[in-house]
Design a protein around this motif. Structure first.
Motif, PDB file in Angstrom:
ATOM      1  N   GLU A  74       5.980   5.183 -10.013  1.00 49.02           N
ATOM      2  CA  GLU A  74       7.437   5.133  -9.865  1.00 49.02           C
ATOM      3  C   GLU A  74       7.968   3.732 -10.161  1.00 49.02           C
ATOM      4  N   THR A 109       0.832  -1.211   0.000  1.00 49.16           N
ATOM      5  CA  THR A 109       0.000   0.000   0.000  1.00 49.16           C
ATOM      6  C   THR A 109       0.863   1.256   0.000  1.00 49.16           C
ATOM      7  N   ALA A 110       2.122   1.130   0.411  1.00 46.56           N
ATOM      8  CA  ALA A 110       3.032   2.277   0.430  1.00 46.56           C
ATOM      9  C   ALA A 110       3.757   2.461  -0.902  1.00 46.56           C
ATOM     10  N   TRP A 111       3.635   1.496  -1.806  1.00 51.45           N
ATOM     11  CA  TRP A 111       4.316   1.592  -3.100  1.00 51.45           C
ATOM     12  C   TRP A 111       3.726   2.723  -3.927  1.00 51.45           C
ATOM     13  N   ASN A 112       4.572   3.327  -4.692  1.00 50.20           N
ATOM     14  CA  ASN A 112       4.142   4.320  -5.660  1.00 50.20           C
ATOM     15  C   ASN A 112       4.180   3.631  -7.019  1.00 50.20           C
ATOM     16  N   GLU A 113       3.024   3.170  -7.468  1.00 52.25           N
ATOM     17  CA  GLU A 113       2.974   2.360  -8.697  1.00 52.25           C
ATOM     18  C   GLU A 113       3.561   3.074  -9.907  1.00 52.25           C
TER      19      GLU A 113
END
Length: 102
Positions: free
Chosen positions: A33, A27-31
């Motif tokens: 990026e 959930t913390a990933w920046n898709e």
């Protein structure tokens, strides 16, 4: 009996603590990026997806679009672990793909 057949018949126990940690991390990933970083991959890449995988095929499609030299192969009658569920099918996908590399 080969190892893959044994593993396929004995389902992996659900590790709820591990799943919770992975879900929290994702959930913390920046898709955007992550997909942008995938555009920098400079080696041929084989993406294998089980046709019955509960995860959305759109994730594989997004990766395939982002990785410059990506090949997607879908394994029929397989879920999230096609290498365990259909090892022969996996071998028939990987071997020719590897043989086609320069």
């Amino acid at each position: 009996m080969e190892l893959a057949a044994i593993d396929a018949e004995a389902p992996w126990p659900l590790n709820r603590e591990c799943n919770a940690a992975i879900n929290a991390e994702t959930t913390a990933w920046n898709e955007p990026e992550l997909l942008s970083a995938c555009t920098q991959i400079t080696v041929p890449t084989l993406l294998v997806h089980g046709a019955e995988d509960p995860r959305p095929a759109s994730a594989i499609d997004d990766l395939a679009q982002a990785i410059p030299d990506a090949t997607v192969s879908v394994v029929d009658a397989a879920g999230h672990a096609p290498w365990l569920e259909r090892p022969g099918a996996i071998a028939s996908i990987i071997r020719p793909w590897l043989n086609g590399l320069d």
